[in-house]
Design a protein around this motif. Sequence first.
Motif, mmCIF file in Angstrom:
data_model
loop_
_atom_site.group_PDB
_atom_site.id
_atom_site.type_symbol
_atom_site.label_atom_id
_atom_site.label_comp_id
_atom_site.label_asym_id
_atom_site.label_seq_id
_atom_site.Cartn_x
_atom_site.Cartn_y
_atom_site.Cartn_z
ATOM 1 N N VAL A 163 0.694 -1.276 0.119
ATOM 2 C CA VAL A 163 -0.068 -0.056 0.081
ATOM 3 C C VAL A 163 0.728 1.302 -0.016
ATOM 4 O O VAL A 163 0.634 2.362 -0.712
ATOM 5 C CB VAL A 163 -0.783 0.141 1.218
ATOM 6 N N ARG A 164 2.006 1.106 0.727
ATOM 7 C CA ARG A 164 2.756 2.371 0.670
ATOM 8 C C ARG A 164 3.505 2.651 -0.663
ATOM 9 O O ARG A 164 3.636 3.836 -0.921
ATOM 10 C CB ARG A 164 3.922 2.236 1.604
ATOM 11 N N VAL A 165 3.779 1.795 -1.126
ATOM 12 C CA VAL A 165 4.645 1.719 -2.617
ATOM 13 C C VAL A 165 3.330 2.273 -3.563
ATOM 14 O O VAL A 165 3.720 3.494 -4.217
ATOM 15 C CB VAL A 165 4.688 0.399 -3.217
ATOM 16 N N VAL A 166 2.136 1.923 -3.225
ATOM 17 C CA VAL A 166 1.102 2.717 -4.367
ATOM 18 C C VAL A 166 0.590 4.079 -4.033
ATOM 19 O O VAL A 166 0.697 4.793 -4.910
ATOM 20 C CB VAL A 166 -0.146 1.753 -4.392
ATOM 21 N N THR A 167 0.745 4.446 -2.637
ATOM 22 C CA THR A 167 0.295 5.677 -2.014
ATOM 23 C C THR A 167 1.403 6.739 -2.215
ATOM 24 O O THR A 167 1.200 7.892 -2.563
ATOM 25 C CB THR A 167 0.080 5.707 -0.666
ATOM 26 N N GLU A 168 2.706 6.337 -2.258
ATOM 27 C CA GLU A 168 3.683 7.049 -2.458
ATOM 28 C C GLU A 168 4.187 7.333 -3.731
ATOM 29 O O GLU A 168 5.048 8.189 -4.158
ATOM 30 C CB GLU A 168 5.100 6.806 -1.565
ATOM 31 N N ASN A 169 3.791 6.387 -4.835
ATOM 32 C CA ASN A 169 4.011 6.412 -6.058
ATOM 33 C C ASN A 169 2.504 6.391 -7.162
ATOM 34 O O ASN A 169 2.517 5.485 -7.924
ATOM 35 C CB ASN A 169 4.857 5.423 -6.512
ATOM 36 N N PRO A 170 1.503 7.199 -6.888
ATOM 37 C CA PRO A 170 0.367 6.944 -7.531
ATOM 38 C C PRO A 170 0.151 6.989 -8.894
ATOM 39 O O PRO A 170 -0.637 6.223 -9.391
ATOM 40 C CB PRO A 170 -0.654 8.040 -6.634
ATOM 41 N N THR A 171 0.591 7.898 -9.167
ATOM 42 C CA THR A 171 0.448 8.031 -10.929
ATOM 43 C C THR A 171 1.351 6.899 -11.627
ATOM 44 O O THR A 171 0.643 6.353 -12.564
ATOM 45 C CB THR A 171 1.322 9.196 -11.120
ATOM 46 N N VAL A 172 2.622 6.593 -10.934
ATOM 47 C CA VAL A 172 3.148 5.549 -11.808
ATOM 48 C C VAL A 172 2.339 4.204 -11.301
ATOM 49 O O VAL A 172 2.503 3.343 -12.407
ATOM 50 C CB VAL A 172 4.612 5.334 -11.453
ATOM 51 N N MET A 173 2.034 3.979 -10.286
ATOM 52 C CA MET A 173 1.664 2.551 -9.935
ATOM 53 C C MET A 173 0.215 2.412 -10.630
ATOM 54 O O MET A 173 -0.153 1.337 -11.059
ATOM 55 C CB MET A 173 1.356 2.507 -8.494
ATOM 56 N N LEU A 174 -0.485 3.712 -10.758
ATOM 57 C CA LEU A 174 -1.737 3.709 -11.625
ATOM 58 C C LEU A 174 -1.554 3.233 -12.999
ATOM 59 O O LEU A 174 -2.261 2.508 -13.567
ATOM 60 C CB LEU A 174 -2.594 4.962 -11.379
#
Length: 274
Positions: A216-227
């Motif tokens: 979850v931290r990876v996604v929330t701290e890199n929202p655009t790239v992970m999206l």
Amino acid sequence: MATETAGSKPPNTVVPQQRTTYTVKTVTADDIKASLKAGFSDFVSRPVMSGFFGLFYAVFGILFVWCLVWLGKVWMVLPAAVAFPLIAPFAAAGLYEMSRRLQRNESFGWSEILTVMANQRKREMGWMAFVTLFILWIWFYQFRTVLVIVLQDSSFSDLEGFFRVAFFTSEGWTFLAIGTCVGAFLSAVLFSVTVVAMPMLLDRDIDFITAMLTSVRVVTENPTVMLAWAAIITVTMLLSLVPAFLGLIFTLPILGHTTWHLYQRAVTPTLAKG
């Protein structure tokens, strides 16, 4: 007068214990490109073994859809198609192990990879399976609830009839709009808690809560790239379903290997005194 003996106890010394923490790094578009390149390289290195996992997943999908049609549950085909990419990380467990060994230049065969996959049932991967299945159960349940409420006056007996009602009537558009919103939310939740957690659980002897929180931290701290990565996975997987699921023989292995390399770029273990 009392004297000290030669065997007197030495002073107590406390050795600080070290625990492993996981640092989330910034992920860029270049990381995705590099991971895709590495994932494709892993696939080319072992195409038969990698393709086996894709073929297994494709056959499972074909049989699953056939069973739904045979049971007369045609309405479940659409949510099943949407949910299908979300359970891919489980099918990719063997691919993660292959990438890990290729990265370390270790030799391996079928027995080593299948043994590692079989051993996952003794580790925290089983709890991640429970979390995933629970979210998928919510997805199917809400889909059926919306279908009953919105399409209660519509009737269809086959897959063609269901698609005709869903895509060419006002009630169907309402049904798709509500289902899409709820499905997008549940998909985002499931993607966030699994995208890094799955390869991390295979790579590290940690609990599934830590793996989920790190993911979850990876996604929330890199929202655009992970999206963007989520969009790549979804579009690629859905397009792979079109030719009778056979596209998965190639796309699933490449995406699985890529996910491993992206995890390696996104999370770094560090030792901390505790």
